[in-house]
Design a protein around this motif. Structure first.
Motif, PDB file in Angstrom:
ATOM      1  N   UNK A 209      18.291   7.260  -3.552  1.00 32.33           N
ATOM      2  CA  UNK A 209      19.574   6.679  -3.176  1.00 32.33           C
ATOM      3  C   UNK A 209      19.639   5.196  -3.555  1.00 32.33           C
ATOM      4  N   UNK A 210      18.581   4.454  -3.249  1.00 28.32           N
ATOM      5  CA  UNK A 210      18.537   3.022  -3.571  1.00 28.32           C
ATOM      6  C   UNK A 210      18.557   2.809  -5.084  1.00 28.32           C
ATOM      7  N   UNK A 211      17.814   3.616  -5.822  1.00 29.97           N
ATOM      8  CA  UNK A 211      17.791   3.499  -7.286  1.00 29.97           C
ATOM      9  C   UNK A 211      19.146   3.833  -7.896  1.00 29.97           C
ATOM     10  N   UNK A 212      19.798   4.865  -7.351  1.00 35.16           N
ATOM     11  CA  UNK A 212      21.124   5.244  -7.858  1.00 35.16           C
ATOM     12  C   UNK A 212      22.146   4.132  -7.598  1.00 35.16           C
ATOM     13  N   UNK A 213      22.066   3.516  -6.435  1.00 35.25           N
ATOM     14  CA  UNK A 213      22.981   2.413  -6.112  1.00 35.25           C
ATOM     15  C   UNK A 213      22.727   1.225  -7.037  1.00 35.25           C
ATOM     16  N   UNK A 214      21.459   0.908  -7.275  1.00 34.48           N
ATOM     17  CA  UNK A 214      21.111  -0.187  -8.180  1.00 34.48           C
ATOM     18  C   UNK A 214      21.601   0.118  -9.595  1.00 34.48           C
ATOM     19  N   UNK A 215      21.428   1.360 -10.034  1.00 31.12           N
ATOM     20  CA  UNK A 215      21.897   1.758 -11.363  1.00 31.12           C
ATOM     21  C   UNK A 215      23.404   1.560 -11.485  1.00 31.12           C
ATOM     22  N   UNK A 216      24.142   1.966 -10.463  1.00 33.79           N
ATOM     23  CA  UNK A 216      25.594   1.806 -10.471  1.00 33.79           C
ATOM     24  C   UNK A 216      25.968   0.315 -10.559  1.00 33.79           C
ATOM     25  N   UNK A 217      25.290  -0.514  -9.773  1.00 36.23           N
ATOM     26  CA  UNK A 217      25.568  -1.950  -9.796  1.00 36.23           C
ATOM     27  C   UNK A 217      25.266  -2.551 -11.171  1.00 36.23           C
ATOM     28  N   UNK A 218      24.167  -2.138 -11.764  1.00 39.42           N
ATOM     29  CA  UNK A 218      23.797  -2.658 -13.079  1.00 39.42           C
ATOM     30  C   UNK A 218      24.825  -2.238 -14.132  1.00 39.42           C
ATOM     31  N   UNK A 219      25.230  -1.005 -14.088  1.00 37.02           N
ATOM     32  CA  UNK A 219      26.209  -0.523 -15.061  1.00 37.02           C
ATOM     33  C   UNK A 219      27.578  -1.164 -14.854  1.00 37.02           C
ATOM     34  N   UNK A 220      27.885  -1.571 -13.615  1.00 34.00           N
ATOM     35  CA  UNK A 220      29.153  -2.253 -13.330  1.00 34.00           C
ATOM     36  C   UNK A 220      29.245  -3.616 -14.018  1.00 34.00           C
TER      37      UNK A 220
ATOM     38  N   UNK B 125      19.679  -4.652   0.948  1.00 36.21           N
ATOM     39  CA  UNK B 125      20.621  -4.144  -0.045  1.00 36.21           C
ATOM     40  C   UNK B 125      21.218  -5.320  -0.824  1.00 36.21           C
ATOM     41  N   UNK B 126      21.363  -5.147  -2.104  1.00 34.68           N
ATOM     42  CA  UNK B 126      21.878  -6.218  -2.956  1.00 34.68           C
ATOM     43  C   UNK B 126      23.380  -6.064  -3.139  1.00 34.68           C
ATOM     44  N   UNK B 127      24.026  -7.189  -3.371  1.00 35.66           N
ATOM     45  CA  UNK B 127      25.464  -7.164  -3.642  1.00 35.66           C
ATOM     46  C   UNK B 127      25.689  -7.170  -5.147  1.00 35.66           C
ATOM     47  N   UNK B 128      26.883  -6.878  -5.568  1.00 41.81           N
ATOM     48  CA  UNK B 128      27.204  -6.935  -6.998  1.00 41.81           C
ATOM     49  C   UNK B 128      27.019  -8.354  -7.513  1.00 41.81           C
ATOM     50  N   UNK B 129      27.333  -9.333  -6.680  1.00 40.25           N
ATOM     51  CA  UNK B 129      27.149 -10.735  -7.063  1.00 40.25           C
ATOM     52  C   UNK B 129      25.669 -11.040  -7.324  1.00 40.25           C
ATOM     53  N   UNK B 130      24.785 -10.489  -6.484  1.00 36.94           N
ATOM     54  CA  UNK B 130      23.337 -10.658  -6.696  1.00 36.94           C
ATOM     55  C   UNK B 130      22.920 -10.085  -8.054  1.00 36.94           C
ATOM     56  N   UNK B 131      23.416  -8.890  -8.359  1.00 34.56           N
ATOM     57  CA  UNK B 131      23.076  -8.225  -9.619  1.00 34.56           C
ATOM     58  C   UNK B 131      23.591  -9.035 -10.800  1.00 34.56           C
ATOM     59  N   UNK B 132      24.835  -9.502 -10.707  1.00 35.06           N
ATOM     60  CA  UNK B 132      25.419 -10.306 -11.791  1.00 35.06           C
ATOM     61  C   UNK B 132      24.578 -11.552 -12.046  1.00 35.06           C
ATOM     62  N   UNK B 133      24.117 -12.194 -10.976  1.00 35.12           N
ATOM     63  CA  UNK B 133      23.290 -13.399 -11.113  1.00 35.12           C
ATOM     64  C   UNK B 133      21.968 -13.082 -11.809  1.00 35.12           C
ATOM     65  N   UNK B 134      21.349 -11.982 -11.416  1.00 34.08           N
ATOM     66  CA  UNK B 134      20.079 -11.577 -12.026  1.00 34.08           C
ATOM     67  C   UNK B 134      20.261 -11.315 -13.520  1.00 34.08           C
TER      68      UNK B 134
END
Length: 163
Positions: A12-23, A103-112
């Motif tokens: 579940x966590x990996x799928x959520x991270x994948x979705x955020x990365x693809x976003x 849990x990470x936010x989309x903003x966290x992912x964008x920054x990374x």
């Protein structure tokens, strides 16, 4: 487009991270790994730009796995992912580019992702700037960082021979 691999045992966590990365529109998740036994072999084949590595996985230590990955793939960027702040010190030992707290936010992912792009761009500039080129046809010339290096010849005969 960054090629990304996700290493984590929570689907579940990996799928959520994948979705955020693809976003972000800037990444392509090329692999997801749940079991660490095949990770190193597969990473060598797939050659991702960055790995999102869950630090606390059942059966293995993510920090140790990170060191093994870097030993085989020194140019690989690693982003540590964990639900626990206690691993932040280990991130610095691993020289991970970022520590992502779940849990990470989309903003966290964008920054990374922006941080990874900047680091990869910086690495490529260093390689480009430090390039050496030698021209052998016509006059003998050496270029470093696209600037001609003035050669001081030991003797006039040596200069005459190479020109």
């Amino acid at each position: 487009m960054l090629k990304v691999a996700i290493i984590g045992d929570e689907k579940l966590a990996s799928s959520f991270l994948k979705m955020q990365l693809e976003n972000t529109g800037l990444t392509q998740v090329i692999a997801e790994f749940r079991k660490p036994t095949i990770v190193i072999t597969e990473i060598l084949i797939l050659k991702p730009d960055v790995v999102f590595l869950d630090i606390e996985k059942s059966g293995t230590n993510g920090i140790e796995l990170g060191f093994k990955l870097l030993n085989k793939c020194p140019n690989l960027e690693i982003v540590n992912v964990s639900a626990y702040r206690q691993y932040a010190d280990d991130e610095f030992k691993l020289k991970a580019i970022h520590y992502l707290l779940k849990p990470s936010t989309q903003e966290d992912i964008d920054e990374v992702i922006q941080r990874v792009f900047r680091k990869i761009e910086h690495k490529s500039r260093i390689v480009d700037e430090d390039s050496v080129r030698i021209e052998l046809l016509g006059l003998f010339k050496i270029f470093f960082s696209n600037k001609e290096v003035q050669i001081k010849w030991a003797t006039d005969k040596m200069e005459e021979f190479l020109h």
